[in-house]
Design a protein around this motif. Sequence first.
Motif, PDB file in Angstrom:
ATOM      1  N   LYS A  16       3.136   2.021  -1.866  1.00 21.30           N
ATOM      2  CA  LYS A  16       3.356   2.437  -3.256  1.00 21.30           C
ATOM      3  C   LYS A  16       2.224   3.330  -3.766  1.00 21.30           C
ATOM      4  O   LYS A  16       2.396   4.051  -4.748  1.00 21.30           O
ATOM      5  N   ASP A  17       1.068   3.281  -3.097  1.00 20.17           N
ATOM      6  CA  ASP A  17      -0.045   4.163  -3.442  1.00 20.17           C
ATOM      7  C   ASP A  17       0.139   5.561  -2.858  1.00 20.17           C
ATOM      8  O   ASP A  17      -0.555   6.493  -3.251  1.00 20.17           O
ATOM      9  N   TYR A  18       1.054   5.699  -1.908  1.00 16.71           N
ATOM     10  CA  TYR A  18       1.246   6.957  -1.190  1.00 16.71           C
ATOM     11  C   TYR A  18       2.528   7.700  -1.572  1.00 16.71           C
ATOM     12  O   TYR A  18       2.655   8.892  -1.305  1.00 16.71           O
ATOM     13  N   ALA A  75      -0.438   5.220   5.415  1.00 14.44           N
ATOM     14  CA  ALA A  75      -0.103   4.006   4.659  1.00 14.44           C
ATOM     15  C   ALA A  75       0.257   2.852   5.585  1.00 14.44           C
ATOM     16  O   ALA A  75      -0.212   1.717   5.393  1.00 14.44           O
ATOM     17  N   VAL A 117       0.821  -1.212   0.000  1.00 15.72           N
ATOM     18  CA  VAL A 117       0.000   0.000   0.000  1.00 15.72           C
ATOM     19  C   VAL A 117       0.857   1.266   0.000  1.00 15.72           C
ATOM     20  O   VAL A 117       0.423   2.300  -0.526  1.00 15.72           O
TER      21      VAL A 117
END
Length: 98
Positions: free
Chosen positions: A26-28, A47, A24
């Motif tokens: 990597k989404d931030y 995150a 997750v």
Amino acid sequence: MPEIRFRIEWPDGAQELCYSPSLVVKDYFAPQQSYDLHDFLQRSTEALQIASDRVQAKYGMPCNLALGQIQKIQATAKRYQNVPEAKVKLLGFLEAAV
């Protein structure tokens, strides 16, 4: 769950390898991107909390390593809270081999 580590650079150039039990993060964050200190703290806390919550949903207990990483990041960030325009750079991700 796929683990990931991410290397950051603090405002003084010190580097740290951080842990997340979930991708997750990597989404931030984006590699080679700098974030204002406050923004970095918000993003990393959110995150890593989501990552810990995913572990809890799967295994019935939160991830102590992720929660500990939040505390470590927050403690280190306090050193830079009075540095004008302090930025933290996300240098890159190191995904664990499967």
